[in-house]
Write an enzyme that holds these catalytic residues in place. Structure first.
Site, mmCIF file in Angstrom:
data_model
loop_
_atom_site.group_PDB
_atom_site.id
_atom_site.type_symbol
_atom_site.label_atom_id
_atom_site.label_comp_id
_atom_site.label_asym_id
_atom_site.label_seq_id
_atom_site.Cartn_x
_atom_site.Cartn_y
_atom_site.Cartn_z
ATOM 1 N N PHE A 1 -1.684 -18.014 -14.019
ATOM 2 C CA PHE A 1 -0.743 -16.974 -14.022
ATOM 3 C C PHE A 1 -0.801 -16.365 -12.423
ATOM 4 O O PHE A 1 -1.663 -16.012 -11.881
ATOM 5 C CB PHE A 1 -1.461 -15.702 -14.760
ATOM 6 C CG PHE A 1 -0.633 -14.568 -14.978
ATOM 7 C CD1 PHE A 1 0.397 -13.969 -15.723
ATOM 8 C CD2 PHE A 1 -1.175 -13.379 -14.036
ATOM 9 C CE1 PHE A 1 0.981 -12.763 -15.737
ATOM 10 C CE2 PHE A 1 -0.579 -12.166 -14.070
ATOM 11 C CZ PHE A 1 0.451 -11.833 -14.910
ATOM 12 N N GLU B 1 -0.366 -12.535 -4.030
ATOM 13 C CA GLU B 1 0.093 -13.288 -2.895
ATOM 14 C C GLU B 1 -0.708 -12.577 -1.832
ATOM 15 O O GLU B 1 -1.340 -11.361 -1.906
ATOM 16 C CB GLU B 1 1.728 -12.974 -2.709
ATOM 17 C CG GLU B 1 2.413 -13.667 -4.035
ATOM 18 C CD GLU B 1 4.016 -13.675 -3.521
ATOM 19 O OE1 GLU B 1 4.249 -13.170 -2.178
ATOM 20 O OE2 GLU B 1 4.845 -14.069 -4.642
ATOM 21 N N SER C 1 -2.137 -5.539 -5.427
ATOM 22 C CA SER C 1 -2.011 -4.304 -6.310
ATOM 23 C C SER C 1 -0.462 -3.887 -6.145
ATOM 24 O O SER C 1 0.129 -3.803 -7.226
ATOM 25 C CB SER C 1 -2.732 -2.997 -5.983
ATOM 26 O OG SER C 1 -4.090 -3.370 -5.907
ATOM 27 N N THR D 1 -6.734 -18.038 -11.108
ATOM 28 C CA THR D 1 -7.663 -18.598 -11.881
ATOM 29 C C THR D 1 -7.044 -19.940 -12.462
ATOM 30 O O THR D 1 -5.761 -19.546 -13.092
ATOM 31 C CB THR D 1 -8.080 -17.634 -12.991
ATOM 32 O OG1 THR D 1 -8.556 -16.458 -12.337
ATOM 33 C CG2 THR D 1 -9.273 -18.016 -13.748
ATOM 34 N N GLY E 1 -37.510 -5.929 -10.406
ATOM 35 C CA GLY E 1 -38.011 -5.808 -9.029
ATOM 36 C C GLY E 1 -37.521 -6.988 -8.302
ATOM 37 O O GLY E 1 -36.426 -7.560 -8.524
ATOM 38 N N GLU F 1 -7.122 -7.778 -12.155
ATOM 39 C CA GLU F 1 -6.174 -7.417 -13.149
ATOM 40 C C GLU F 1 -6.006 -5.774 -13.222
ATOM 41 O O GLU F 1 -6.241 -5.346 -14.127
ATOM 42 C CB GLU F 1 -6.727 -7.891 -14.714
ATOM 43 C CG GLU F 1 -6.592 -9.430 -14.597
ATOM 44 C CD GLU F 1 -6.520 -9.825 -16.078
ATOM 45 O OE1 GLU F 1 -5.791 -9.670 -16.938
ATOM 46 O OE2 GLU F 1 -7.079 -11.151 -16.035
HETATM 47 C C1 LIG Z 1 -11.966 -14.647 -8.850
HETATM 48 C C2 LIG Z 1 -10.350 -14.031 -8.790
HETATM 49 C C3 LIG Z 1 -9.486 -14.522 -9.767
HETATM 50 C C4 LIG Z 1 -8.480 -13.901 -9.614
HETATM 51 N N1 LIG Z 1 -7.424 -14.450 -10.519
HETATM 52 C C5 LIG Z 1 -6.228 -14.155 -10.645
HETATM 53 C C6 LIG Z 1 -4.866 -14.865 -11.278
HETATM 54 O O1 LIG Z 1 -5.190 -15.604 -12.298
HETATM 55 N N2 LIG Z 1 -3.994 -14.448 -10.951
HETATM 56 C C7 LIG Z 1 -3.310 -13.367 -10.218
HETATM 57 O O2 LIG Z 1 -2.194 -13.105 -10.105
HETATM 58 N N3 LIG Z 1 -4.295 -12.789 -9.480
HETATM 59 C C8 LIG Z 1 -5.580 -13.087 -9.581
HETATM 60 N N4 LIG Z 1 -6.638 -12.536 -8.930
HETATM 61 C C9 LIG Z 1 -6.106 -11.444 -7.807
HETATM 62 C C10 LIG Z 1 -6.485 -10.064 -8.416
HETATM 63 O O3 LIG Z 1 -5.721 -9.692 -9.406
HETATM 64 C C11 LIG Z 1 -6.426 -9.134 -7.181
HETATM 65 O O4 LIG Z 1 -7.309 -9.166 -6.170
HETATM 66 C C12 LIG Z 1 -6.094 -7.681 -7.505
HETATM 67 O O5 LIG Z 1 -5.026 -7.475 -8.215
HETATM 68 C C13 LIG Z 1 -6.226 -6.542 -6.165
HETATM 69 O O6 LIG Z 1 -5.188 -6.973 -5.473
HETATM 70 P P1 LIG Z 1 -5.940 -7.164 -3.729
HETATM 71 O O7 LIG Z 1 -7.122 -7.926 -3.931
HETATM 72 O O8 LIG Z 1 -4.930 -7.842 -2.927
HETATM 73 O O9 LIG Z 1 -6.325 -5.770 -3.595
HETATM 74 P P2 LIG Z 1 -5.326 -4.604 -2.769
HETATM 75 O O10 LIG Z 1 -4.264 -4.276 -3.532
HETATM 76 O O11 LIG Z 1 -5.160 -5.084 -1.129
HETATM 77 O O12 LIG Z 1 -6.177 -3.439 -2.703
HETATM 78 C C14 LIG Z 1 -7.321 -3.116 -1.759
HETATM 79 C C15 LIG Z 1 -8.051 -1.879 -2.272
HETATM 80 O O13 LIG Z 1 -6.894 -0.752 -2.117
HETATM 81 C C16 LIG Z 1 -6.800 -0.136 -3.132
HETATM 82 N N5 LIG Z 1 -5.520 0.286 -3.331
HETATM 83 C C17 LIG Z 1 -4.272 -0.407 -3.489
HETATM 84 N N6 LIG Z 1 -3.396 0.414 -3.731
HETATM 85 C C18 LIG Z 1 -3.579 1.442 -3.841
HETATM 86 C C19 LIG Z 1 -3.046 2.699 -4.443
HETATM 87 N N7 LIG Z 1 -1.587 2.811 -4.578
HETATM 88 N N8 LIG Z 1 -3.887 4.006 -4.640
HETATM 89 C C20 LIG Z 1 -5.107 3.838 -4.390
HETATM 90 N N9 LIG Z 1 -6.064 2.756 -4.101
HETATM 91 C C21 LIG Z 1 -5.033 1.403 -3.657
HETATM 92 C C22 LIG Z 1 -7.273 -0.734 -4.225
HETATM 93 O O14 LIG Z 1 -7.861 -0.127 -5.498
HETATM 94 C C23 LIG Z 1 -8.563 -1.859 -3.427
HETATM 95 O O15 LIG Z 1 -9.518 -0.886 -3.553
HETATM 96 C C24 LIG Z 1 -8.179 -13.012 -8.732
HETATM 97 C C25 LIG Z 1 -8.911 -12.368 -7.727
HETATM 98 C C26 LIG Z 1 -9.959 -12.772 -7.680
HETATM 99 C C27 LIG Z 1 -11.213 -12.597 -6.789
#
Ligand SMILES: Cc1cc2nc3c(=O)[nH]c(=O)nc-3n(C[C@H](O)[C@H](O)[C@H](O)COP(=O)(O)OP(=O)(O)OC[C@H]3O[C@@H](n4cnc5c(N)ncnc54)[C@H](O)[C@@H]3O)c2cc1C
Length: 384
Positions: A124, A128, A133, A159, A343, A367
């Site tokens: 899925f 990018e 988010s 994943t 510990g 997610e």
């Molecule tokens: C092991 C692993 C498996 C994954 N599998 C998948 C998958 O199968 N498919 C897929 O599509 N993605 C996948 N992901 C990606 C995952 O869903 C994203 O990492 C997640 O959605 C968050 O996006 P980001 O890491 O870019 O964080 P960002 O969106 O850059 O956020 C960084 C920080 O800013 C905060 N933030 C951002 N916007 C706001 C807001 N409006 N208000 C307050 N705080 C905010 C966030 O809460 C976070 O603390 C995976 C990630 C990992 C590590």
């Protein structure tokens, strides 16, 4: 454990998955984590047990079981190894579900039997480099030319996308522009064997080191026009409603991880003697264990109730966000306290609690981060 929502079939499934996790996964989980290796052997066994097609209807080769059955399976796997639970969770809820829910009959007949019995995992792709988010900021494009979509772009942290068992991916793409200059987001199903479909395994990661996390790049990938999932412009609707179901899986992962850590802590607290008595007899540790058990019970009850809502056709988006938020936060708290009870021994690689401590950390990020989930819940409450 007695739970009013569980029937004999749920209990049987729980016992079956627990036995498999104890006998087949536990002995190798530490080594897979250490070497950062996805196990084809374990995944093949999980396919054979039906764990990778639990919810899918029998018509398309699935087991036809309810959401609660699926959640129990993920919980039992995560109790021993979050990586195997993640493989199963991503394939069922993010791989199969959007096709089963939004696919045409022809798409379902083409894709689902392969994903149910063909031992191919499906990914899925929402995330990018510049769209985490903020998933509406998708930059991957799909342009319709001569009856084919031409896909270009990149998805990261995905994943089940890069191992030899991956069969393809459901991706959100930009297919045009809406009024006001907003992106028209759509969803396309892309087979892995398409020329220009390039994958890379991400090995250097803190958690889920036995699961397949990767990136996929599309370079002029040609996809049949008929692989559009749903209508043009339905991208966000499809991806975000898929995530409602996915959040139940992450909640189950949190619950299972917390349970595994709690059980280990209980055992250790009874056997480790300091100052002439088991450390579990010091009231501060007794209270920690009591708090851990309480949080686990609350997480479980709420998650199972949310499954019931889904299975009985009620809206469950708000509850799925709450279940994921709560389970992932209590997983962190429970695993942290469990490690404290161990510990220094808990900080050593040979102790599984060290792996649990790392594995839980993603649950508050993937997610929907905890911050985003609080926004989702607030919106459900009518707060802008
Ligand atoms: C092991 C692993 C498996 C994954 N599998 C998948 C998958 O199968 N498919 C897929 O599509 N993605 C996948 N992901 C990606 C995952 O869903 C994203 O990492 C997640 O959605 C968050 O996006 P980001 O890491 O870019 O964080 P960002 O969106 O850059 O956020 C960084 C920080 O800013 C905060 N933030 C951002 N916007 C706001 C807001 N409006 N208000 C307050 N705080 C905010 C966030 O809460 C976070 O603390 C995976 C990630 C990992 C590590």
């Amino acid at each position: 454990m007695i739970d009013p929502l569980l029937n004999d079939k749920h209990q049987e499934l729980r016992e079956q998955v627990r036995a498999f996790a104890e006998e087949e996964i536990k002995p190798v989980a530490g080594e897979l984590d250490e070497r950062s290796v996805f196990s084809v052997e374990l995944t093949t066994k999980m396919f054979e047990m039906g764990l990778l097609r639990i919810n899918l209807s029998k018509e398309y080769g699935g087991m036809g079981l309810d959401t609660l059955s699926y959640i129990i399976a993920v919980e039992e796997l995560a109790r021993v190894d979050a990586s195997q639970a993640a493989t199963v969770a991503a394939h069922n809820s993010l791989g199969i579900d959007p096709i089963a829910v939004f696919g045409t009959e022809a798409q379902k007949r083409h894709f689902l039997p392969k994903l149910a019995g063909g031992k191919k995992l499906w990914a899925f792709g929402l995330t990018e480099p510049n769209a985490g988010s903020d998933s509406n900021n998708t930059e991957t494009t799909a342009t319709l030319r001569g009856g084919k979509w031409l896909v270009n772009g990149k998805k990261i942290y995905i994943t089940n996308v890069a191992s030899e068992m991956s069969g393809g991916i459901t991706v959100q793409v930009v297919t045009g522009e809406k009024s006001g200059g907003r992106k028209e987001l759509s969803v396309i199903l892309v087979d892995r064997d398409s020329p220009g479909y390039l994958t890379e395994i991400i090995r250097s990661k803190m958690m889920w080191r036995g699961a397949d996390t990767g990136m996929v790049e599309f370079k002029q990938v040609e996809v049949p026009e008929a692989n559009l999932l749903g209508e043009r412009g339905m991208g966000s609707q499809i991806m975000l409603s898929t995530l409602d179901g996915g959040r139940l899986s992450i909640a189950a992962l949190g619950l299972g991880l917390a349970r595994g850590a709690f059980e280990m802590a209980m055992e250790y607290a009874a056997e480790r003697v300091q100052f002439g008595k088991p450390i579990g007899n010091f009231q501060v540790n007794t209270f920690k264990l009591a708090d851990m058990a309480t949080k686990i019970e609350l997480a479980r009850s709420f998650l199972y109730k949310t499954c019931w809502l889904k299975d009985n056709g009620h809206p469950f988006g708000k509850e799925a966000a709450m279940a994921k938020l709560y389970s992932s936060e209590i997983a962190r708290e429970v695993v942290n306290e469990a490690l404290q009870i161990y510990g220094a021994h808990g900080l050593m690689k040979e102790n599984p609690i060290e792996r649990f401590y790392r594995d839980q950390r993603i649950l508050e990020i993937g997610e929907g981060t905890s911050e985003i989930l609080r926004i989702v819940i607030a919106r459900h409450l009518g707060i802008k």
